[in-house]
Design a protein around this motif. Structure first.
Motif, PDB file in Angstrom:
ATOM      1  N   UNK A   8      27.786  49.358  32.606  1.00  0.00           N
ATOM      2  CA  UNK A   8      28.322  47.528  32.553  1.00  0.00           C
ATOM      3  C   UNK A   8      29.342  46.775  33.503  1.00  0.00           C
ATOM      4  N   UNK A   9      29.650  47.802  34.787  1.00  0.00           N
ATOM      5  CA  UNK A   9      30.262  46.892  35.623  1.00  0.00           C
ATOM      6  C   UNK A   9      29.388  47.244  36.487  1.00  0.00           C
ATOM      7  N   UNK A  10      28.287  47.745  36.568  1.00  0.00           N
ATOM      8  CA  UNK A  10      27.438  47.047  37.934  1.00  0.00           C
ATOM      9  C   UNK A  10      26.807  46.134  37.319  1.00  0.00           C
ATOM     10  N   UNK A  11      26.656  45.952  36.001  1.00  0.00           N
ATOM     11  CA  UNK A  11      25.929  44.764  35.757  1.00  0.00           C
ATOM     12  C   UNK A  11      26.810  43.819  35.964  1.00  0.00           C
ATOM     13  N   UNK A  14      28.220  41.058  39.915  1.00  0.00           N
ATOM     14  CA  UNK A  14      28.377  39.428  40.638  1.00  0.00           C
ATOM     15  C   UNK A  14      28.984  38.101  39.777  1.00  0.00           C
ATOM     16  N   UNK A  15      28.833  38.231  38.735  1.00  0.00           N
ATOM     17  CA  UNK A  15      29.591  37.040  37.431  1.00  0.00           C
ATOM     18  C   UNK A  15      30.962  37.621  37.737  1.00  0.00           C
ATOM     19  N   UNK A  16      31.571  39.157  38.051  1.00  0.00           N
ATOM     20  CA  UNK A  16      33.215  39.382  38.008  1.00  0.00           C
ATOM     21  C   UNK A  16      33.313  38.743  39.273  1.00  0.00           C
ATOM     22  N   UNK A  17      32.681  39.761  40.551  1.00  0.00           N
ATOM     23  CA  UNK A  17      32.863  38.460  41.899  1.00  0.00           C
ATOM     24  C   UNK A  17      33.246  37.130  41.882  1.00  0.00           C
ATOM     25  N   UNK A  18      32.338  36.247  41.341  1.00  0.00           N
ATOM     26  CA  UNK A  18      32.090  34.673  41.296  1.00  0.00           C
ATOM     27  C   UNK A  18      33.275  34.306  40.228  1.00  0.00           C
ATOM     28  N   UNK A  19      34.507  35.019  39.329  1.00  0.00           N
ATOM     29  CA  UNK A  19      34.957  34.885  38.634  1.00  0.00           C
ATOM     30  C   UNK A  19      34.634  33.647  37.376  1.00  0.00           C
ATOM     31  N   UNK A  20      32.962  34.659  36.845  1.00  0.00           N
ATOM     32  CA  UNK A  20      32.093  33.727  36.113  1.00  0.00           C
ATOM     33  C   UNK A  20      32.464  34.661  34.367  1.00  0.00           C
ATOM     34  N   UNK A  21      33.526  35.414  34.396  1.00  0.00           N
ATOM     35  CA  UNK A  21      33.379  35.987  33.319  1.00  0.00           C
ATOM     36  C   UNK A  21      34.687  35.917  32.494  1.00  0.00           C
ATOM     37  N   UNK A  22      34.213  35.641  31.029  1.00  0.00           N
ATOM     38  CA  UNK A  22      35.616  35.651  30.481  1.00  0.00           C
ATOM     39  C   UNK A  22      37.004  36.629  30.481  1.00  0.00           C
ATOM     40  N   UNK A  23      37.550  36.219  30.658  1.00  0.00           N
ATOM     41  CA  UNK A  23      39.123  37.142  30.819  1.00  0.00           C
ATOM     42  C   UNK A  23      39.753  38.725  30.154  1.00  0.00           C
ATOM     43  N   UNK A  24      38.786  38.496  29.305  1.00  0.00           N
ATOM     44  CA  UNK A  24      38.380  39.901  28.957  1.00  0.00           C
ATOM     45  C   UNK A  24      37.546  40.570  29.490  1.00  0.00           C
TER      46      UNK A  24
END
Length: 81
Positions: A8-11, A14-24
């Motif tokens: 899940x982390x690797x998938x 990219x979204x994490x690096x661009x702050x595109x994930x929800x807070x949780x």
């Protein structure tokens, strides 16, 4: 928060690096990255790549090169007009 695991982390990196994930979800990824050396390394690589791309996008071509490219484009357009 629960450890999300490498897959899940690797998938989601990219979204994490661009702050595109929800807070949780971002918290789950951050927690995993903090505890997993392999995913932490992937995260660092992602940061370096993102920064390199940002720098490259800020650089401009030398004016003489820009003029040559524009002249060639105009020439090609004239041939097809």
């Amino acid at each position: 928060m629960t450890d999300c695991g490498c897959e899940k982390a690797q998938k989601s990196l990219e979204e994490y690096l661009h702050n595109e994930l929800c807070k949780e979800d971002a918290g789950d990824i951050r927690e995993h990255i903090d505890s997993c050396p392999e995913c932490s390394d992937e995260h660092r690589v992602g940061i370096v790549l993102r920064e390199a791309v940002q720098r490259a996008c800020k650089e401009a071509a030398p004016e003489d090169l820009r003029a040559q490219v524009m002249a060639k484009l105009r020439s090609i357009q004239a041939e097809h007009a």
